[in-house]
Design a protein around this motif. Structure first.
Motif, PDB file in Angstrom:
ATOM      1  N   GLU A   1       5.214   2.829 -16.199  1.00 18.05           N
ATOM      2  CA  GLU A   1       5.348   3.126 -14.775  1.00 18.05           C
ATOM      3  C   GLU A   1       4.118   3.837 -14.222  1.00 18.05           C
ATOM      4  N   THR A   2       3.825   3.546 -12.961  1.00 18.01           N
ATOM      5  CA  THR A   2       2.744   4.192 -12.218  1.00 18.01           C
ATOM      6  C   THR A   2       3.277   4.667 -10.876  1.00 18.01           C
ATOM      7  N   VAL A   3       2.990   5.904 -10.525  1.00 19.91           N
ATOM      8  CA  VAL A   3       3.388   6.454  -9.227  1.00 19.91           C
ATOM      9  C   VAL A   3       2.209   6.325  -8.269  1.00 19.91           C
ATOM     10  N   LEU A   4       2.413   5.568  -7.191  1.00 18.97           N
ATOM     11  CA  LEU A   4       1.366   5.370  -6.182  1.00 18.97           C
ATOM     12  C   LEU A   4       1.588   6.327  -5.024  1.00 18.97           C
ATOM     13  N   THR A   5       0.521   7.038  -4.644  1.00 20.04           N
ATOM     14  CA  THR A   5       0.556   7.951  -3.503  1.00 20.04           C
ATOM     15  C   THR A   5      -0.489   7.507  -2.491  1.00 20.04           C
ATOM     16  N   VAL A   6      -0.035   7.070  -1.323  1.00 21.95           N
ATOM     17  CA  VAL A   6      -0.923   6.637  -0.244  1.00 21.95           C
ATOM     18  C   VAL A   6      -0.918   7.721   0.830  1.00 21.95           C
ATOM     19  N   THR A   7      -2.088   8.175   1.235  1.00 27.41           N
ATOM     20  CA  THR A   7      -2.210   9.225   2.240  1.00 27.41           C
ATOM     21  C   THR A   7      -2.962   8.679   3.454  1.00 27.41           C
ATOM     22  N   PRO A   8      -2.771   9.293   4.633  1.00 28.15           N
ATOM     23  CA  PRO A   8      -3.519   8.847   5.826  1.00 28.15           C
ATOM     24  C   PRO A   8      -5.014   8.979   5.603  1.00 28.15           C
TER      25      PRO A   8
ATOM     26  N   GLY B   1      -5.474  -8.915 -22.747  1.00 32.76           N
ATOM     27  CA  GLY B   1      -4.416  -7.903 -22.692  1.00 32.76           C
ATOM     28  C   GLY B   1      -4.357  -7.182 -21.369  1.00 32.76           C
ATOM     29  N   ASP B   2      -4.707  -7.865 -20.281  1.00 32.60           N
ATOM     30  CA  ASP B   2      -4.749  -7.252 -18.954  1.00 32.60           C
ATOM     31  C   ASP B   2      -3.697  -7.909 -18.068  1.00 32.60           C
ATOM     32  N   ALA B   3      -2.872  -7.096 -17.431  1.00 33.98           N
ATOM     33  CA  ALA B   3      -1.835  -7.592 -16.523  1.00 33.98           C
ATOM     34  C   ALA B   3      -1.870  -6.817 -15.213  1.00 33.98           C
ATOM     35  N   SER B   4      -3.070  -6.568 -14.701  1.00 34.35           N
ATOM     36  CA  SER B   4      -3.251  -5.722 -13.525  1.00 34.35           C
ATOM     37  C   SER B   4      -3.035  -6.502 -12.236  1.00 34.35           C
ATOM     38  N   LEU B   5      -2.737  -5.742 -11.178  1.00 30.62           N
ATOM     39  CA  LEU B   5      -2.580  -6.280  -9.829  1.00 30.62           C
ATOM     40  C   LEU B   5      -3.441  -5.472  -8.877  1.00 30.62           C
ATOM     41  N   SER B   6      -3.681  -6.034  -7.700  1.00 27.81           N
ATOM     42  CA  SER B   6      -4.265  -5.257  -6.615  1.00 27.81           C
ATOM     43  C   SER B   6      -3.367  -5.385  -5.390  1.00 27.81           C
ATOM     44  N   LEU B   7      -3.205  -4.285  -4.695  1.00 31.20           N
ATOM     45  CA  LEU B   7      -2.388  -4.213  -3.489  1.00 31.20           C
ATOM     46  C   LEU B   7      -3.318  -4.079  -2.296  1.00 31.20           C
ATOM     47  N   ILE B   8      -3.252  -5.043  -1.382  1.00 25.51           N
ATOM     48  CA  ILE B   8      -4.155  -5.096  -0.244  1.00 25.51           C
ATOM     49  C   ILE B   8      -3.552  -4.351   0.944  1.00 25.51           C
ATOM     50  N   ASN B   9      -4.411  -3.630   1.659  1.00 20.63           N
ATOM     51  CA  ASN B   9      -4.021  -2.926   2.890  1.00 20.63           C
ATOM     52  C   ASN B   9      -2.818  -2.012   2.645  1.00 20.63           C
ATOM     53  N   ALA B  10      -3.034  -1.017   1.813  1.00 21.23           N
ATOM     54  CA  ALA B  10      -1.957  -0.092   1.453  1.00 21.23           C
ATOM     55  C   ALA B  10      -1.438   0.658   2.680  1.00 21.23           C
ATOM     56  N   THR B  11      -0.129   0.864   2.715  1.00 23.53           N
ATOM     57  CA  THR B  11       0.510   1.603   3.800  1.00 23.53           C
ATOM     58  C   THR B  11       1.282   2.783   3.226  1.00 23.53           C
ATOM     59  N   LEU B  12       1.699   3.672   4.110  1.00 21.54           N
ATOM     60  CA  LEU B  12       2.481   4.828   3.666  1.00 21.54           C
ATOM     61  C   LEU B  12       3.835   4.395   3.114  1.00 21.54           C
TER      62      LEU B  12
END
Length: 202
Positions: free
Chosen positions: A141-148, A108-119
């Motif tokens: 839904e998931t809200v992604l927040t990438v910070t410096p 029951g897992d449908a996860s992903l990984s995002l490599i080298n996240a950017t702003l």
């Protein structure tokens, strides 16, 4: 007579709808998809986008997963990943080469990984799962927040900085100490030593 026929027809329609609702819809259940409300990451990180689902039927080859992205500026979501028996990645665009399938449908897992996240990756990520006959259910839904990334001082930087400060300071200290003791030594030697001329005159 016409009224009786019309009444009988209406009763038959209601009965058919009832039977369809009891037996037809009972074979199709809603699938439940869950994702965290928010995910935080620093620039350059590999970000896990978790997505789990529960279904009344075991996952089969007909199960499919769609991940889509909606930027902060708004607009319709854009699908950037699809899974159906195997993973299909985006060959061009914002996420090309930066998505990795981490899912395990049997669990029951449908996860992903995002490599080298950017702003530019800031936004809303939507996980949608279907597993026939479970095809109805809201996506999640998931809200992604990438910070410096915060600037960190490495040990090598500290060592170089200390070398540039301590070595010159140490040399200067030894030099000053030497200047302080050398004149006294010469003065004492001048008192203790007299040339033969000075002795004769004395």
């Amino acid at each position: 007579m016409c009224r009786m026929v019309a009444g009988q027809t209406a009763l038959n329609v209601v009965l058919l709808l009832y039977l369809f609702g009891c037996f037809g819809l009972s074979q199709v259940s809603g699938i439940h998809v869950t994702t965290p409300a928010e995910v935080h990451a620093s620039k350059g990180d590999t970000v896990m986008l978790p997505c789990t689902f529960t279904s009344t039927s075991p996952p089969t080859s007909k199960m499919s997963v769609h991940w889509s992205y909606r930027p902060l500026t708004g607009g319709p979501p854009l699908v950037f990943f699809h899974f159906s028996s195997r993973a299909y990645y985006q060959e061009s665009g914002q996420f090309a080469g930066r998505i990795k399938w981490r899912g395990a449908p049997a669990r029951g897992d449908a996860s992903l990984s995002l490599i080298n996240a950017t702003l530019n990756d800031n936004g809303t990520y939507i996980c949608d799962v279907t597993n026939p006959p479970d095809v109805f259910g809201p996506n999640s839904e998931t809200v992604l927040t990438v910070t410096p990334k915060a600037h960190t001082i490495r040990f090598s930087d500290v060592a170089v900085l200390l070398a540039f400060i301590l070595i010159p300071s140490g040399l200067l200290t030894f030099f000053l100490i030497g200047r302080m003791f050398c004149p006294k030594k010469r003065h004492n030697q001048s008192k203790a030593y007299r040339s033969p001329i000075e002795v004769t005159e004395g």
